[in-house]
Design a protein around this motif. Structure first.
Motif, PDB file in Angstrom:
ATOM      1  N   ARG A  44       0.829  -1.162   0.244  1.00 15.55           N
ATOM      2  CA  ARG A  44       0.045   0.183   0.112  1.00 15.55           C
ATOM      3  C   ARG A  44       0.961   1.212  -0.082  1.00 15.55           C
ATOM      4  O   ARG A  44       1.775   1.198   0.700  1.00 15.55           O
ATOM      5  N   GLU A  97       0.759   5.734  -0.450  1.00 14.27           N
ATOM      6  CA  GLU A  97       0.261   7.085  -0.784  1.00 14.27           C
ATOM      7  C   GLU A  97       1.036   7.647  -1.769  1.00 14.27           C
ATOM      8  O   GLU A  97       2.292   8.204  -1.459  1.00 14.27           O
ATOM      9  N   THR A 101       1.241  10.690  -4.612  1.00 15.23           N
ATOM     10  CA  THR A 101       0.928  12.194  -4.659  1.00 15.23           C
ATOM     11  C   THR A 101       1.454  12.633  -6.202  1.00 15.23           C
ATOM     12  O   THR A 101       2.614  12.493  -6.567  1.00 15.23           O
ATOM     13  N   LYS A 111      -3.619  13.444  -4.074  1.00 17.89           N
ATOM     14  CA  LYS A 111      -3.131  12.455  -3.268  1.00 17.89           C
ATOM     15  C   LYS A 111      -4.035  11.491  -3.004  1.00 17.89           C
ATOM     16  O   LYS A 111      -5.462  11.593  -2.941  1.00 17.89           O
ATOM     17  N   ARG A 112      -3.544  10.158  -3.423  1.00 23.46           N
ATOM     18  CA  ARG A 112      -4.533   8.921  -3.048  1.00 23.46           C
ATOM     19  C   ARG A 112      -3.609   7.772  -2.491  1.00 23.46           C
ATOM     20  O   ARG A 112      -2.377   7.703  -2.788  1.00 23.46           O
ATOM     21  N   ILE A 113      -4.376   6.831  -1.614  1.00 22.93           N
ATOM     22  CA  ILE A 113      -3.891   5.539  -1.228  1.00 22.93           C
ATOM     23  C   ILE A 113      -4.293   4.673  -2.279  1.00 22.93           C
ATOM     24  O   ILE A 113      -5.316   4.371  -2.890  1.00 22.93           O
ATOM     25  N   GLU A 146      -3.431   0.550  -3.820  1.00 27.39           N
ATOM     26  CA  GLU A 146      -2.896  -0.923  -3.081  1.00 27.39           C
ATOM     27  C   GLU A 146      -2.686  -1.833  -4.363  1.00 27.39           C
ATOM     28  O   GLU A 146      -3.155  -1.574  -5.653  1.00 27.39           O
ATOM     29  N   CYS A 175       5.898   9.191  -3.566  1.00 29.20           N
ATOM     30  CA  CYS A 175       4.910   8.395  -2.975  1.00 29.20           C
ATOM     31  C   CYS A 175       5.689   8.061  -1.568  1.00 29.20           C
ATOM     32  O   CYS A 175       6.595   8.205  -1.274  1.00 29.20           O
ATOM     33  N   LEU A 191       3.144   2.728   2.840  1.00 32.99           N
ATOM     34  CA  LEU A 191       2.513   2.355   3.984  1.00 32.99           C
ATOM     35  C   LEU A 191       2.482   0.974   4.367  1.00 32.99           C
ATOM     36  O   LEU A 191       2.428   0.796   5.699  1.00 32.99           O
TER      37      LEU A 191
END
Length: 115
Positions: free
Chosen positions: A64, A66, A68, A73-75, A77, A92, A95
């Motif tokens: 996963r 994060e 930009t 900005k998005r998570i 996976e 990035c 996570l």
């Protein structure tokens, strides 16, 4: 002579190159027009914000992140994809440890040590 990689690139025979703290990469095929790179991130490692003139698409193979890209900005996976147009700031934070598959057009000569 045409710049290109070998035809077959077995993972076990490819060296992992340092690409930042907690980040390593394997170049998995290229010619002058395209390049595919596998990038492994440890949890907490960062892909520092940067720009380049290449078009980039990224597939999240595992983990996963994060991301930009520009002002968004998005998570993301496993199974997700990201498109980065040329000259747009992107980076990035990992996570959950994982692997990204980056594709560039044209190839990244800087990854081969050629300027």
């Amino acid at each position: 002579m045409k710049t290109r990689s070998c035809t077959f690139l077995p993972e076990q025979e490819m060296a992992w190159e340092p690409a930042g703290e907690g980040v390593v990469r394997q170049i998995m095929g290229y010619d002058g027009q395209t390049m595919m790179v596998k990038v492994k991130f440890a949890t907490g490692a960062c892909g520092a914000p940067h720009t380049h003139y290449h078009t980039q698409t990224t597939y999240v193979a595992s983990g996963r992140f994060e991301f930009t890209v520009g002002n968004e900005k998005r998570i993301v996976e496993a199974g997700d994809g990201i498109y980065m147009e040329p000259d747009v700031l992107h980076g990035c934070v990992c996570l959950e440890a994982g692997i990204l598959i980056d594709c560039f057009s044209p190839m990244r000569t800087d990854f081969l040590g050629k300027k």
